[in-house]
Design an enzyme around this catalytic site. Structure first.
Site, PDB file in Angstrom:
ATOM      1  N   HIS A 130      53.358  53.578  38.450  1.00 56.87           N
ATOM      2  CA  HIS A 130      52.712  53.699  37.053  1.00 56.87           C
ATOM      3  C   HIS A 130      52.716  55.225  36.349  1.00 56.87           C
ATOM      4  O   HIS A 130      52.544  55.938  37.163  1.00 56.87           O
ATOM      5  CB  HIS A 130      51.333  53.247  37.297  1.00 56.87           C
ATOM      6  CG  HIS A 130      50.412  52.729  36.089  1.00 56.87           C
ATOM      7  ND1 HIS A 130      49.725  53.695  35.137  1.00 56.87           N
ATOM      8  CD2 HIS A 130      50.276  51.698  35.210  1.00 56.87           C
ATOM      9  CE1 HIS A 130      49.386  53.150  34.059  1.00 56.87           C
ATOM     10  NE2 HIS A 130      49.506  51.983  34.103  1.00 56.87           N
ATOM     11  N   ASP A 207      47.367  55.832  44.673  1.00 53.22           N
ATOM     12  CA  ASP A 207      46.931  55.044  43.586  1.00 53.22           C
ATOM     13  C   ASP A 207      46.605  53.668  43.889  1.00 53.22           C
ATOM     14  O   ASP A 207      47.289  52.926  44.537  1.00 53.22           O
ATOM     15  CB  ASP A 207      48.064  54.961  42.560  1.00 53.22           C
ATOM     16  CG  ASP A 207      47.565  53.917  41.113  1.00 53.22           C
ATOM     17  OD1 ASP A 207      46.696  53.637  41.343  1.00 53.22           O
ATOM     18  OD2 ASP A 207      48.520  54.196  40.426  1.00 53.22           O
ATOM     19  N   GLN A 210      45.417  48.800  41.937  1.00 58.27           N
ATOM     20  CA  GLN A 210      45.802  47.550  41.970  1.00 58.27           C
ATOM     21  C   GLN A 210      45.630  46.864  43.601  1.00 58.27           C
ATOM     22  O   GLN A 210      45.515  45.708  43.790  1.00 58.27           O
ATOM     23  CB  GLN A 210      47.469  47.111  41.856  1.00 58.27           C
ATOM     24  CG  GLN A 210      47.933  47.632  40.658  1.00 58.27           C
ATOM     25  CD  GLN A 210      47.395  46.629  39.341  1.00 58.27           C
ATOM     26  OE1 GLN A 210      46.672  45.515  39.696  1.00 58.27           O
ATOM     27  NE2 GLN A 210      47.356  46.800  38.264  1.00 58.27           N
ATOM     28  N   LYS A 233      39.285  46.752  37.091  1.00 58.30           N
ATOM     29  CA  LYS A 233      40.268  46.009  37.754  1.00 58.30           C
ATOM     30  C   LYS A 233      39.435  45.492  39.053  1.00 58.30           C
ATOM     31  O   LYS A 233      40.135  44.536  39.692  1.00 58.30           O
ATOM     32  CB  LYS A 233      41.450  46.833  38.094  1.00 58.30           C
ATOM     33  CG  LYS A 233      42.276  47.361  36.895  1.00 58.30           C
ATOM     34  CD  LYS A 233      43.727  47.815  37.594  1.00 58.30           C
ATOM     35  CE  LYS A 233      44.495  48.469  36.537  1.00 58.30           C
ATOM     36  NZ  LYS A 233      45.149  48.079  35.465  1.00 58.30           N
ATOM     37  N   CYS A 372      53.904  50.185  31.625  1.00 61.73           N
ATOM     38  CA  CYS A 372      53.418  51.739  31.989  1.00 61.73           C
ATOM     39  C   CYS A 372      54.239  52.251  33.102  1.00 61.73           C
ATOM     40  O   CYS A 372      54.009  52.956  34.091  1.00 61.73           O
ATOM     41  CB  CYS A 372      52.061  52.094  32.216  1.00 61.73           C
ATOM     42  SG  CYS A 372      51.110  51.607  30.598  1.00 61.73           S
TER      43      CYS A 372
END
Ligand code: C6P
Length: 416
Positions: A130, A207, A210, A233, A372
Site C-alpha cells: 500500500h 504493515d 489487513q 479496520k 492505493c
C-alpha cells in the site's frame, strides 16, 4: 448451490451485533457490505462504549487531577493493555496510539529511518505494498542517501523469494512488508522474512492493516520489530491506530510530533523526552477512540480469532468458487492457500468503476480503483480493479447477491 458450512460460527447472531447491517438501501435493497478492507463495520458494543465515555467520564487523559480524568486515563491505559495482549507484545510501553496505520508507518520512517539510515544502506520493499508502506520509505531514503530495493513478485502475486539471499544482505537495514495485501489478499511469510532479515542485522517493519483484524498476530513469536495497524479496520473507531515497536527501538527513535505530553523537561532552547509511549503521543490523543478500540478487541476475542479466520477462509473459498462462474471475470492474486478473504477482479469489457456503480444499485458495496497500490496495478497492467472483501459478518447469501449483481451488470453491458 452448496453453501459454506455455518454450523460452527453463528453468523446470523454476529450480524445482529452490527446495527448498520440490518438497514435497507435505495429501492429497499438490503445492504451487502463487501468493503471491509476499506473500513470495517462496528458492533453495538463499540458504539455504546464511545457513548458511555462521552456521557459519563469524558475528560482529557494524563492531565486532570479529578475523578473524570482518573477514570478516562484508567480506561485508556486498560485499552493499551488489551492491545498489548492482543498482539503478544512483551511490554505495555511498546504500544503507541497513533491515528492509524499511515501515521504509524510514517512515525518509523521519520523517527527511526531518518535517524539511522545512511548512504549505502538499503530498505527492501515490494510492489504489492500500500502507498502507506512505500511512500514514507521513498522520502526516508531520499533524505538519507539510502536505497530502496524491491523484492520481485511471482506471476500469481506472491513475493518471489527465489533469490532472497541476494536481496536480503548486510546492506538491508529494514524490510518493510505487508502481512496481507489489500488487493491480492496475499499473505506473506512474516516469520521467515523476520528470521532472514535479522540474520543480516536488519529490522522488519510489518504493515498489519489487513492482517491484524483477520488472523492471530504475535509480534514476539513472529520476530516483528515494528507493527502498524488501524482501529477502523479492526471493528473499532476511525482516528485511532497502533504502532508496536520493541522498547529499545522506541527508546532509540526520535519523536515524530512534538508538543504537550511527549516531553520530560522543556527549557527555553531545548527539551528532553518522556519515556515511550508518551514520547510518541504528543498532544491530546484520540482517547475515546482508543478505549473503544479496546472494546473492539474484546469483541473479536469473544468470537475468537481462529474461529474468525476459519469462517472467513471458508466464505472466501465459496466466493472464489462462485466468481469462477462469471464468464470474462478474472480474479487476481494467488491461490486460496496463500490469501486472505479478499477477491480483487477485472471483468472483460467493463470498467471497475462502472461495475461498482451497477452493483451499488443492487445494494452491493464493493471497492473499485487502484486501492492505493499504483505500482502493483502497473505490474498487473491494469489501471484499476474491483475488490470484494469479506468479514466474519458476511454470509454465503451475500456472496450469491454479489454474483447475481455481477451477472446483471454483464447483461447491462450486453456481454456474452
Ligand atoms: N487500505 C483499502 O481500501 P489507514 O488509511 O492509515 O487506516 O490504512 C492505510 C493502509 C495501509 N496498509 C494497508 C495494507 C491498507 O490496506 C491500508 C488501507 C484501504 O485497501 C484504504 S486505501
Amino acid at each position: 448451490m452448496t453453501t459454506a458450512s455455518q454450523t460452527e460460527f453463528d453468523v446470523e447472531a454476529v450480524r445482529r451485533d452490527f446495527p448498520i447491517l440490518s438497514q435497507r438501501l435505495q429501492h429497499d435493497r438490503p445492504l451487502v457490505y463487501l468493503d471491509t478492507a476499506a473500513t470495517s463495520q462496528k458492533p453495538r458494543v463499540v458504539i455504546d462504549k464511545m457513548v458511555e465515555c462521552f456521557e459519563h467520564y469524558n475528560s482529557n487523559v494524563h492531565r486532570g487531577i479529578h475523578q473524570l480524568g482518573d477514570r478516562m486515563t484508567t480506561e485508556l491505559e486498560a485499552a493499551r493493555e488489551k492491545v498489548q495482549r492482543f498482539i503478544g507484545a512483551p511490554e505495555v510501553d511498546e504500544i503507541v496510539f497513533t491515528s492509524g496505520t499511515t501515521m504509524s508507518l510514517n512515525m518509523v520512517a521519520h523517527g527511526w529511518a531518518r535517524k539511522f539510515l545512511k548512504p549505502g544502506d538499503e530498505v527492501l520493499v515490494n510492489a504489492m505494498e500500500h502507498h502507506a508502506n512505500l511512500v514514507p520509505w521513498q522520502l526516508a531514503v531520499k533524505a538519507t542517501g539510502a536505497t530502496l530495493k524491491f523484492i520481485p513478485l511471482t506471476a500469481d502475486g506472491r513475493l518471489d523469494l527465489t533469490n532472497i539471499d541476494a536481496l536480503i544482505t548486510t546492506k538491508t537495514k529494514l524490510l518493510a512488508v505487508t502481512a496481507m495485501s489489500n488487493v491480492l489478499g496475499t499473505i506473506n511469510p512474516i516469520d521467515e522474512l523476520a528470521q532472514r532479515v535479522h540474520a543480516v542485522g536488519g529490522l522488519i517493519c510489518v504493515d498489519g492493516a489487513q492482517s491484524v483484524p483477520h488472523d492471530i498476530t504475535n509480534v514476539k513469536t513472529s520476530g516483528i520489530d515494528f507493527l502498524a495497524f488501524s482501529g477502523h479496520k479492526l471493528y473499532g473507531p476511525t482516528g485511532i491506530g497502533v504502532l508496536y515497536a520493541r522498547k529499545s527501538l522506541l527508546e532509540a527513535m526520535d519523536p515524530f510530533l512534538a508538543g504537550g505530553h511527549m516531553i520530560r523537561e522543556v527549557f527555553e532552547q531545548t527539551s528532553t523526552w518522556a519515556d515511550p509511549p508518551a514520547k510518541f503521543e504528543a498532544g491530546t490523543c484520540a482517547f475515546v477512540e482508543a478505549v473503544a478500540l479496546g472494546t473492539a478487541i474484546d469483541y473479536v476475542q469473544s468470537l475468537g480469532l481462529k474461529a474468525i479466520s476459519d469462517y472467513e477462509h471458508q466464505l472466501s473459498a465459496y466466493a472464489h468458487r462462485r466468481l469462477a462462474e462469471v464468464s470474462g471475470l478474472r480474479v487476481l492474486g494467488p491461490g486460496l492457500e496463500h490469501k486472505g478473504a479478499i477477491a480483487s477482479f477485472v471483468v472483460d469489457g467493463v470498467h471497475p468503476h462502472d461495475l461498482s456503480d451497477l452493483l451499488d444499485r443492487e445494494g452491493v458495496a464493493i471497492r473499485a480503483g487502484h486501492h492505493c497500490t499504483m505500482p502493483l496495478h502497473d505490474l498487473l497492467e491494469v489501471t484499476s480493479t474491483a475488490r470484494a472483501s469479506f468479514a466474519f459478518y458476511n454470509t454465503t447469501g451475500e456472496v450469491d447477491a454479489l454474483i447475481d449483481a455481477l451477472q446483471g451488470a454483464r447483461k447491462v453491458f450486453r456481454l456474452r
